[in-house]
Design a protein around this motif. Structure first.
Motif, PDB file in Angstrom:
ATOM      1  N   ASP A   1       1.166  -1.342   0.532  1.00 22.18           N
ATOM      2  CA  ASP A   1       0.079   0.154   0.409  1.00 22.18           C
ATOM      3  C   ASP A   1       0.505   1.055   0.193  1.00 22.18           C
ATOM      4  OD1 ASP A   1       0.388  -0.345   2.675  1.00 22.18           O
ATOM      5  OD2 ASP A   1      -1.182  -0.364   3.752  1.00 22.18           O
ATOM      6  N   PHE A   2       1.921   0.878  -0.582  1.00 18.28           N
ATOM      7  CA  PHE A   2       2.990   2.172  -0.222  1.00 18.28           C
ATOM      8  C   PHE A   2       2.354   3.103  -1.562  1.00 18.28           C
ATOM      9  CE2 PHE A   2       6.837   4.666  -1.884  1.00 18.28           C
ATOM     10  CZ  PHE A   2       7.600   4.951  -0.601  1.00 18.28           C
ATOM     11  N   ILE A   3       3.053   4.513  -0.628  1.00 18.43           N
ATOM     12  CA  ILE A   3       1.898   5.409  -1.549  1.00 18.43           C
ATOM     13  C   ILE A   3       3.511   6.286  -1.900  1.00 18.43           C
ATOM     14  CG2 ILE A   3       0.828   7.486  -1.810  1.00 18.43           C
ATOM     15  CD1 ILE A   3      -1.406   6.383  -0.443  1.00 18.43           C
ATOM     16  N   PHE A   4       3.379   7.593  -3.187  1.00 21.47           N
ATOM     17  CA  PHE A   4       5.017   8.058  -3.842  1.00 21.47           C
ATOM     18  C   PHE A   4       4.379   9.310  -3.580  1.00 21.47           C
ATOM     19  CE2 PHE A   4       5.825   4.038  -5.799  1.00 21.47           C
ATOM     20  CZ  PHE A   4       7.184   4.112  -5.872  1.00 21.47           C
ATOM     21  N   SER A   5       5.405  10.155  -2.039  1.00 24.66           N
ATOM     22  CA  SER A   5       5.301  11.240  -2.156  1.00 24.66           C
ATOM     23  C   SER A   5       6.222  12.043  -2.802  1.00 24.66           C
ATOM     24  CB  SER A   5       5.324  11.680  -0.382  1.00 24.66           C
ATOM     25  OG  SER A   5       6.451  11.198   0.163  1.00 24.66           O
ATOM     26  N   GLN A   6       5.918  13.438  -2.385  1.00 20.76           N
ATOM     27  CA  GLN A   6       7.548  14.061  -2.917  1.00 20.76           C
ATOM     28  C   GLN A   6       8.279  13.817  -2.444  1.00 20.76           C
ATOM     29  OE1 GLN A   6       9.452  17.219  -1.489  1.00 20.76           O
ATOM     30  NE2 GLN A   6       7.917  17.550   0.183  1.00 20.76           N
ATOM     31  N   ALA A   7       8.468  13.548  -0.784  1.00 19.00           N
ATOM     32  CA  ALA A   7       9.835  13.259   0.184  1.00 19.00           C
ATOM     33  C   ALA A   7      10.784  12.159  -0.366  1.00 19.00           C
ATOM     34  CB  ALA A   7       9.179  13.020   1.550  1.00 19.00           C
ATOM     35  N   SER A   8       9.553  11.645  -0.634  1.00 17.29           N
ATOM     36  CA  SER A   8      10.578   9.526  -1.368  1.00 17.29           C
ATOM     37  C   SER A   8      10.898   9.737  -2.427  1.00 17.29           C
ATOM     38  CB  SER A   8       9.374   8.609  -1.146  1.00 17.29           C
ATOM     39  OG  SER A   8       8.127   8.774  -1.265  1.00 17.29           O
ATOM     40  N   LEU A   9      10.196  10.569  -3.321  1.00 21.97           N
ATOM     41  CA  LEU A   9      10.535  10.477  -4.890  1.00 21.97           C
ATOM     42  C   LEU A   9      11.746  11.514  -5.317  1.00 21.97           C
ATOM     43  CD1 LEU A   9       7.411  11.032  -6.602  1.00 21.97           C
ATOM     44  CD2 LEU A   9       8.462   9.105  -6.798  1.00 21.97           C
ATOM     45  N   GLN A  10      12.035  12.450  -3.836  1.00 17.11           N
ATOM     46  CA  GLN A  10      12.955  13.472  -3.721  1.00 17.11           C
ATOM     47  C   GLN A  10      14.055  12.159  -3.902  1.00 17.11           C
ATOM     48  OE1 GLN A  10      13.366  17.434  -4.793  1.00 17.11           O
ATOM     49  NE2 GLN A  10      15.351  15.670  -5.854  1.00 17.11           N
TER      50      GLN A  10
ATOM     51  N   ALA B   1      13.586  22.640 -10.536  1.00 17.70           N
ATOM     52  CA  ALA B   1      13.929  21.048 -10.267  1.00 17.70           C
ATOM     53  C   ALA B   1      13.799  20.517  -9.276  1.00 17.70           C
ATOM     54  CB  ALA B   1      15.227  20.899 -10.625  1.00 17.70           C
ATOM     55  N   THR B   2      13.101  20.428  -8.417  1.00 19.13           N
ATOM     56  CA  THR B   2      12.451  19.045  -7.604  1.00 19.13           C
ATOM     57  C   THR B   2      11.560  18.684  -8.045  1.00 19.13           C
ATOM     58  OG1 THR B   2      11.157  21.252  -6.587  1.00 19.13           O
ATOM     59  CG2 THR B   2      13.209  21.204  -5.867  1.00 19.13           C
ATOM     60  N   VAL B   3      10.992  17.579  -7.149  1.00 20.18           N
ATOM     61  CA  VAL B   3      10.323  17.081  -7.534  1.00 20.18           C
ATOM     62  C   VAL B   3       8.832  17.428  -7.495  1.00 20.18           C
ATOM     63  CG1 VAL B   3       8.620  14.185  -6.679  1.00 20.18           C
ATOM     64  CG2 VAL B   3      11.403  14.553  -6.735  1.00 20.18           C
ATOM     65  N   GLN B   4       8.683  18.033  -6.145  1.00 23.03           N
ATOM     66  CA  GLN B   4       7.820  18.520  -5.096  1.00 23.03           C
ATOM     67  C   GLN B   4       7.144  19.773  -6.745  1.00 23.03           C
ATOM     68  OE1 GLN B   4       7.801  21.095  -1.570  1.00 23.03           O
ATOM     69  NE2 GLN B   4       6.426  21.162  -1.108  1.00 23.03           N
ATOM     70  N   SER B   5       8.081  20.643  -7.550  1.00 22.88           N
ATOM     71  CA  SER B   5       7.126  21.764  -8.053  1.00 22.88           C
ATOM     72  C   SER B   5       6.885  20.706  -9.506  1.00 22.88           C
ATOM     73  CB  SER B   5       8.865  22.451  -8.466  1.00 22.88           C
ATOM     74  OG  SER B   5       9.247  23.312  -7.478  1.00 22.88           O
ATOM     75  N   ARG B   6       6.684  19.177  -9.387  1.00 24.05           N
ATOM     76  CA  ARG B   6       6.373  19.061 -10.638  1.00 24.05           C
ATOM     77  C   ARG B   6       4.595  18.024  -9.625  1.00 24.05           C
ATOM     78  NH1 ARG B   6      10.608  16.862 -14.293  1.00 24.05           N
ATOM     79  NH2 ARG B   6       9.035  17.685 -15.592  1.00 24.05           N
ATOM     80  N   LEU B   7       4.832  17.483  -8.831  1.00 26.22           N
ATOM     81  CA  LEU B   7       4.033  16.821  -8.060  1.00 26.22           C
ATOM     82  C   LEU B   7       3.088  17.265  -7.919  1.00 26.22           C
ATOM     83  CD1 LEU B   7       3.208  13.929  -7.226  1.00 26.22           C
ATOM     84  CD2 LEU B   7       4.246  14.350  -5.348  1.00 26.22           C
TER      85      LEU B   7
ATOM     86  N   ALA C   1      21.430  22.610  -1.899  1.00 25.78           N
ATOM     87  CA  ALA C   1      21.300  21.393  -1.387  1.00 25.78           C
ATOM     88  C   ALA C   1      20.872  20.934   0.053  1.00 25.78           C
ATOM     89  CB  ALA C   1      23.076  21.029  -0.666  1.00 25.78           C
ATOM     90  N   GLU C   2      19.879  22.215   0.148  1.00 31.03           N
ATOM     91  CA  GLU C   2      19.640  22.257   1.447  1.00 31.03           C
ATOM     92  C   GLU C   2      17.903  21.552   0.994  1.00 31.03           C
ATOM     93  OE1 GLU C   2      17.607  24.479   5.022  1.00 31.03           O
ATOM     94  OE2 GLU C   2      18.888  25.303   3.672  1.00 31.03           O
ATOM     95  N   LEU C   3      17.621  21.178  -0.306  1.00 31.66           N
ATOM     96  CA  LEU C   3      16.474  21.700  -0.890  1.00 31.66           C
ATOM     97  C   LEU C   3      16.446  19.656  -0.742  1.00 31.66           C
ATOM     98  CD1 LEU C   3      15.718  23.602  -4.106  1.00 31.66           C
ATOM     99  CD2 LEU C   3      14.798  23.592  -1.900  1.00 31.66           C
TER     100      LEU C   3
END
Length: 281
Positions: free
Chosen positions: A7-16, A155-161, A262-264
């Motif tokens: 049941d894993f759900i992909f988030s911006q944190a996990s994808l990044q 370039a972050t996943v968050q800005s796309r997701l 880098a902090e991102l």
């Protein structure tokens, strides 16, 4: 062999995390190991920064719900000087944007999910604003110690997701579809409160993001244990609390060239740090 939960759900944190270092993704989400860190001082600093970030997000949520500032300010002042400064800056931004970015129906701490291929995606939004003219703003509060460059943010996943998932799941939230061009992603930084970073969205970007997210989730789901390799950029290990598992040495001189960017790529706040009901597509 350990595997992702069914049941894993992909988030911006996990994808990044996966894009930053596949091994970190494996340690954090497949094996679900605790953060080891390297020494006591580092652990204290990291936990304190996370606590401040969580406190600030709680306060912003309460403000969005309409809880009067006089009820919150005494609590903030007792908590920390830094937190009170952030809270004051947020209040000034809030006041100045009543007829602008904050004008419209607000949805605070909303979680949206939608399927994509064999995966399910999740995004937890700090604040969504449905403007009277049909536009939508995604506001995200950032407590980074340094503001990254605009290119690094884009370039972050968050800005796309986040914009992608809002368009995908809009009907479940608002009862109607949202066109990609109606969406703007806005990052508000506590260390640059008068200059939020705004990223417009489009149909072309929506399609590109769907292709990107589909390929990325399929790649992760198709990997075996040995395929979750260490990042080749060892500078990123300097800010990774899992580095002791990888037996990589660390010296202060190994910090990334642009610390703000880098902090991102450090560990994000987990999406489940506060349980919020999800709206599914």
């Amino acid at each position: 062999m350990p595997k992702l939960p069914p049941d894993f759900i992909f988030s911006q944190a996990s994808l990044q995390d996966f894009l930053t270092c596949p091994r970190r993704f494996y340690l954090r989400y497949v094996r679900r190991l605790a953060w080891p860190w390297a020494n006591g001082g580092e652990t204290f600093e990291a936990e304190w920064r996370l606590t401040l970030a969580q406190d600030f997000h709680h306060l912003a949520h309460q403000k969005a719900l309409g809880i009067p500032d006089p009820l919150l300010e005494p609590l903030v002042q007792k908590r920390s000087t830094e937190l009170f400064e952030w809270w004051t800056q947020l209040g000034q931004f809030w006041q100045s944007e009543q007829d602008g970015l904050l004008c419209g129906q607000r949805y605070a701490e909303i979680t949206l999910t939608a399927p994509l291929g064999q995966a399910r995606l999740l995004a937890k939004y700090d604040l969504l604003v449905a403007h009277p003219d049909g536009r939508w703003s995604i506001l995200d509060w950032k407590t980074n110690q340094r503001k990254p460059s605009a290119n690094a943010l884009r370039a972050t996943v968050q800005s796309r997701l986040y914009p992608y998932l809002l368009v995908r799941a809009a009907r479940g939230l608002a009862g109607e579809d949202i066109a990609p061009q109606q969406v703007t992603m806005i990052y508000w930084f506590v260390n640059d409160p008068t200059q939020p970073e705004q990223i417009s969205y489009s149909q072309a970007q929506f399609q590109a993001d769907e292709d990107f997210l589909l390929r990325l989730t399929e790649e992760i789901l198709g990997r075996q244990e040995a395929d979750f390799e260490l990042t080749e950029d060892e500078r990123l290990c300097a800010s990774c609390p899992y580095r002791t598992y990888c037996e990589r040495p660390f010296a202060p001189s190994e910090l990334a060239e642009s610390e703000a960017d880098a902090e991102l790529f450090q560990l994000s706040l987990p999406e489940d740090w506060e349980q919020i009901g999800e709206i599914e597509y």
